[in-house]
Design an enzyme around this catalytic site. Structure first.
Site, mmCIF file in Angstrom:
data_model
loop_
_atom_site.group_PDB
_atom_site.id
_atom_site.type_symbol
_atom_site.label_atom_id
_atom_site.label_comp_id
_atom_site.label_asym_id
_atom_site.label_seq_id
_atom_site.Cartn_x
_atom_site.Cartn_y
_atom_site.Cartn_z
ATOM 1 N N ASN A 82 3.773 -0.072 -23.256
ATOM 2 C CA ASN A 82 4.523 1.050 -23.831
ATOM 3 C C ASN A 82 5.057 0.641 -25.204
ATOM 4 O O ASN A 82 5.939 -0.211 -25.293
ATOM 5 C CB ASN A 82 5.668 1.413 -22.876
ATOM 6 N N HIS A 140 2.166 10.148 -24.078
ATOM 7 C CA HIS A 140 2.881 8.905 -24.343
ATOM 8 C C HIS A 140 2.432 7.858 -23.327
ATOM 9 O O HIS A 140 2.383 8.124 -22.121
ATOM 10 C CB HIS A 140 4.387 9.150 -24.249
ATOM 11 N N CYS A 170 10.803 7.421 -27.336
ATOM 12 C CA CYS A 170 9.343 7.497 -27.149
ATOM 13 C C CYS A 170 8.761 8.832 -27.606
ATOM 14 O O CYS A 170 7.554 8.948 -27.799
ATOM 15 C CB CYS A 170 8.978 7.228 -25.697
HETATM 16 N N1 ACO Z 1 7.405 -7.723 -10.735
HETATM 17 C C1 ACO Z 1 7.607 -7.759 -9.411
HETATM 18 N N2 ACO Z 1 8.516 -6.996 -8.778
HETATM 19 C C2 ACO Z 1 9.241 -6.153 -9.534
HETATM 20 C C3 ACO Z 1 9.080 -6.067 -10.921
HETATM 21 C C4 ACO Z 1 8.121 -6.900 -11.526
HETATM 22 N N3 ACO Z 1 7.896 -6.891 -12.841
HETATM 23 N N4 ACO Z 1 9.953 -5.160 -11.405
HETATM 24 C C5 ACO Z 1 10.631 -4.680 -10.363
HETATM 25 N N5 ACO Z 1 10.226 -5.279 -9.234
HETATM 26 C C6 ACO Z 1 10.680 -5.060 -7.880
HETATM 27 C C7 ACO Z 1 12.074 -4.478 -7.844
HETATM 28 O O1 ACO Z 1 13.035 -5.508 -7.903
HETATM 29 C C8 ACO Z 1 12.090 -3.769 -6.520
HETATM 30 O O2 ACO Z 1 12.298 -4.731 -5.527
HETATM 31 P P1 ACO Z 1 13.198 -4.390 -4.221
HETATM 32 O O3 ACO Z 1 12.483 -3.250 -3.553
HETATM 33 O O4 ACO Z 1 13.182 -5.652 -3.468
HETATM 34 O O5 ACO Z 1 14.525 -3.991 -4.778
HETATM 35 C C9 ACO Z 1 10.661 -3.288 -6.397
HETATM 36 O O6 ACO Z 1 9.871 -4.084 -7.278
HETATM 37 C C10 ACO Z 1 10.494 -1.838 -6.793
HETATM 38 O O7 ACO Z 1 9.193 -1.525 -6.423
HETATM 39 P P2 ACO Z 1 8.687 -0.049 -6.372
HETATM 40 O O8 ACO Z 1 9.740 0.868 -5.860
HETATM 41 O O9 ACO Z 1 7.370 -0.059 -5.655
HETATM 42 O O10 ACO Z 1 8.441 0.235 -7.895
HETATM 43 P P3 ACO Z 1 7.967 1.577 -8.479
HETATM 44 O O11 ACO Z 1 6.699 1.995 -7.828
HETATM 45 O O12 ACO Z 1 9.089 2.532 -8.540
HETATM 46 O O13 ACO Z 1 7.619 1.133 -9.957
HETATM 47 C C11 ACO Z 1 8.342 1.263 -12.211
HETATM 48 C C12 ACO Z 1 8.639 0.724 -10.829
HETATM 49 C C13 ACO Z 1 6.998 0.701 -12.675
HETATM 50 C C14 ACO Z 1 9.412 0.821 -13.190
HETATM 51 C C15 ACO Z 1 8.264 2.810 -12.114
HETATM 52 O O14 ACO Z 1 9.436 3.318 -11.543
HETATM 53 C C16 ACO Z 1 8.031 3.443 -13.444
HETATM 54 O O15 ACO Z 1 6.976 3.312 -14.029
HETATM 55 N N6 ACO Z 1 9.001 4.181 -13.936
HETATM 56 C C17 ACO Z 1 8.884 4.770 -15.242
HETATM 57 C C18 ACO Z 1 9.460 3.808 -16.147
HETATM 58 C C19 ACO Z 1 8.802 3.764 -17.498
HETATM 59 O O16 ACO Z 1 7.644 4.025 -17.687
HETATM 60 N N7 ACO Z 1 9.616 3.416 -18.414
HETATM 61 C C20 ACO Z 1 9.167 3.269 -19.736
HETATM 62 C C21 ACO Z 1 10.159 3.831 -20.628
HETATM 63 S S1 ACO Z 1 10.321 5.498 -20.320
HETATM 64 C C22 ACO Z 1 9.326 6.283 -21.271
HETATM 65 O O17 ACO Z 1 8.669 5.731 -22.066
HETATM 66 C C23 ACO Z 1 9.280 7.699 -21.054
#
Ligand code: ACO
Length: 319
Positions: free
Chosen positions: A275, A245, A112
């Site tokens: 993204n 980003h 990214c």
């Molecule tokens: N729909 C519904 N539920 C989901 C989904 C979905 N699409 N995806 C995950 N879940 C569930 C998980 O299974 C988990 O369930 P559990 O608690 O029963 O195990 C729960 O949701 C996790 O929820 P949260 O902890 O509230 O999620 P969080 O607020 O941490 O958000 C996220 C997750 C969006 C992935 C966040 O951590 C994030 O944005 N991280 C950065 C990741 C990113 O942007 N990556 C892109 C590539 S990196 C880059 O470009 C730099």
């Protein structure tokens, strides 16, 4: 001698996939995706549409905006994590599609952060007099490296391309750039598959520790912003536009808060593009330029973080 951005271009494939569409494919909801990421929809390529095809559209638009002909291009630096093939580089495939037959063309792999890496490199070629018309491109088809049954990753990404034309200038332009990498974090965001002996070994899909990525991203984006502003000897208050980003609106908001940049000065496209990895910054830049938001004389800070981990920033004066 400096380099300056003479034109921008962007391209998104035609098909739009909304969060409601994804509700039909995996156990998710529009509400979950919007509140956790800010994403509402993303664009996805058609069968047979390649990274180089998206890049071609974006480059043609950037060349037109710059008033340049493809024949003038003497350097193509293309950032991608999703190349058309293992080799030749997507930059060479793009070069052929543009009808360019001179100069250098190569890919940059910094996930990214790819566009910021590519811009920083092209800036050096232009400043040193080795290039007089460089195309700097970010282009991706993440839809082909997503496990569409994995709700924790497939909702986050989209396809697209963005490009800028970089030319020499006696005024800045690109004022300062800073790049970083820390390979100790290879495991928290990866596509760990390999092509080996005619088959794919390991998982050829995006794997991610979401929480770890989130924390790391906010920390290094704030640090590198301060570093590049210090290099330019400018206070952060002088920034007119912050283009981060576009991974997640919560990462963008948390970083802007840390830097004390109000959200009115932050460009956000993640809601409509998701993204798009290396394409996200040039796409957001192009949109803000074409909307007339970014104007001559303004300072724009471009910042990215991605797998590797890699991160970096470029401070640009527009005009
Ligand atoms: N729909 C519904 N539920 C989901 C989904 C979905 N699409 N995806 C995950 N879940 C569930 C998980 O299974 C988990 O369930 P559990 O608690 O029963 O195990 C729960 O949701 C996790 O929820 P949260 O902890 O509230 O999620 P969080 O607020 O941490 O958000 C996220 C997750 C969006 C992935 C966040 O951590 C994030 O944005 N991280 C950065 C990741 C990113 O942007 N990556 C892109 C590539 S990196 C880059 O470009 C730099």
């Amino acid at each position: 001698m400096y380099s300056r951005i003479a034109g921008t271009g962007g391209y998104l494939p035609r098909a739009v996939v909304t969060n409601h569409d994804l509700e039909q494919r995996v156990d998710t909801s529009d509400e979950w995706i919007r509140t956790r990421t800010g994403i509402r929809e993303r664009h996805i390529v058609a069968e047979g549409e390649m990274t180089s095809d998206l890049a071609l559209h974006a480059c043609r638009r950037a060349l037109e905006a710059a008033g340049k002909d493809a024949g003038e291009v003497d350097l193509i630096v293309l950032a991608t994590t999703t190349p058309d093939m293992i080799f030749p580089s997507t930059a060479c495939i793009l070069q052929a599609k543009l009808g360019v037959t001179r100069g250098a063309a190569f890919d940059v792999q910094a996930v990214c952060s790819g566009f910021v890496y590519a811009l920083s490199m092209a800036d050096m070629y232009v400043r040193s007099g080795q290039s007089r018309c460089a195309l700097v491109v970010g282009a991706e088809v993440y839809s082909r490296i997503l496990d569409w049954s994995d709700r924790s990753t497939c909702v986050l990404f989209g396809d697209g391309a963005g490009a800028v034309v970089l030319v020499p200038s006696d005024q800045p332009g690109v004022i300062a750039t800073r790049l970083h990498a820390d390979g100790r974090h290879v495991g928290i965001l990866a596509v760990p598959g390999q092509v080996c002996g005619g088959e794919v070994r390991g998982k050829p899909f995006v794997t991610m520790e979401g929480g770890a990525v989130f924390k790391f991203a906010v920390k290094v984006l704030a640090e590198v912003a301060e570093e590049v502003m210090q290099a330019a000897q400018m206070p952060i208050e002088r920034i007119d536009w912050l283009i981060l980003h576009q991974a997640n609106v919560r990462i963008i908001e948390a970083t802007a808060r840390k830097l004390r940049v109000p959200m009115e000065r932050v460009v956000v496209t993640v809601d409509r593009h998701a993204n798009t990895s290396a394409a996200s910054i040039p796409l957001a830049l192009d949109e803000a330029v074409r909307a007339g938001r970014i104007r001559a004389g303004q300072h724009v800070l471009l910042e990215a973080v991605g797998g590797g981990f890699t991160w970096g920033a470029c401070l640009v004066k527009w005009g």
